[in-house]
Scaffold this active site. Sequence first.
Site, PDB file in Angstrom:
ATOM      1  CG  ASP A 187      16.029   0.611  -6.408  1.00  0.00           C
ATOM      2  OD1 ASP A 187      15.617   0.941  -5.285  1.00  0.00           O
ATOM      3  OD2 ASP A 187      15.495   0.994  -7.467  1.00  0.00           O
ATOM      4  CG  ASP A 197      14.020   2.709  -1.603  1.00  0.00           C
ATOM      5  OD1 ASP A 197      14.644   3.782  -1.658  1.00  0.00           O
ATOM      6  OD2 ASP A 197      13.029   2.465  -2.317  1.00  0.00           O
ATOM      7  CD  GLU A 198      17.462   4.974  -5.237  1.00  0.00           C
ATOM      8  OE1 GLU A 198      18.074   4.555  -6.227  1.00  0.00           O
ATOM      9  OE2 GLU A 198      16.496   5.768  -5.295  1.00  0.00           O
TER      10      GLU A 198
END
Length: 363
Positions: free
Chosen positions: A14, A108-109
Amino acid sequence: MGVSINDKKIIHVDMDAFFASVEQLDNPKLKGKPIAVGGGGERGVVAAASYEARKFNVRSAMSGKQAKKNCPHLIFVKPRFERYKEISQKIRAIFYDYTDLVEPLSLDEAYLDVTENKKGNPSASLIAKEIRTRIFKELGLNASAGISNSKFVAKIASDINKPNGQKTIPPEDVISFLEELPIEKFFGIGKVTASKMYNLGIFNGKNLKDKSEEFLKQHFKNSGTHYYNIVRGIHHSEVKPNRIRKSVAAEHTFAKNLTSEIFMLKKLDKISEELEQRLIRSKVSGKTITLKIKYSDFKTQTRSKILPYFVKNKAILFETVKELLFQEKILNSVRLLGISVTNLNIHSKKTEKIIDIQLKFEF
């Protein structure tokens, strides 16, 4: 023969304050300062906040007005989604150096299954550390990671040592970890469900584990079985690198409420054009067109039409939503309009998991 749950090695990576960190990376003058990506005007919304801003209780989805009230010296930065996507692709390229079993959740993860990996490294913890080091050295950004034998626990673990840290929960510690975990920290349990659990005397994993499956199903319906299983470390969801895209959409939040259908049509014409480009880039078409209307009182209404053929042409999209707009009277002034296309012509074709929706903010 499949790998048992105890032998699985799952990493959840993350990125830390991703949008805000990219802005600070590209503009060194913003480093160390409280910034919010999004709109700071009367109708603005925070898309992301730097850690410096979070100290003042500035959070994503917060109104720009409230964020400014919490942090008077907050700096607002306009979102640059193409830039975030560019960086995200570079991050994923690093992931693929270690495994092909990568399941993106957003820009983003992502989950990585490194049970068997390209480096032949038996330690998922060392792989996670190496990935985070590479992301920092190659891209100048910090990432956090959670490591365990399931996606559920890895996701929770990645939040424990944020920012720029990682946490490993080995199989033998999973049950004790979950028993001690505050119920609101369980991934998927939001404020409303947590409040309901508090009223039932459930404050942590141990309290949850003490409840029977019948009790949980009685109070939480189908989710009851899910809660019964996860607190016992039963979560067999695989890391799925290829997921069928469900929809392609575009929507705009407006700086001022729209009160006239004429103004709404102008906005829908522009949104239809953007949606056509997204459909072309995604190489898909769809049969179901949905118009989304969010009113000034935040009530949301959707109106849909199923066409007899697959479409991605802007003119057809616009004519369809125009028909939907005039299908019934507008209830109030409008703050957001969106168009989505579902029932896509992908069939067995595999595409990226992320629902392709582009948010637009006016300033």
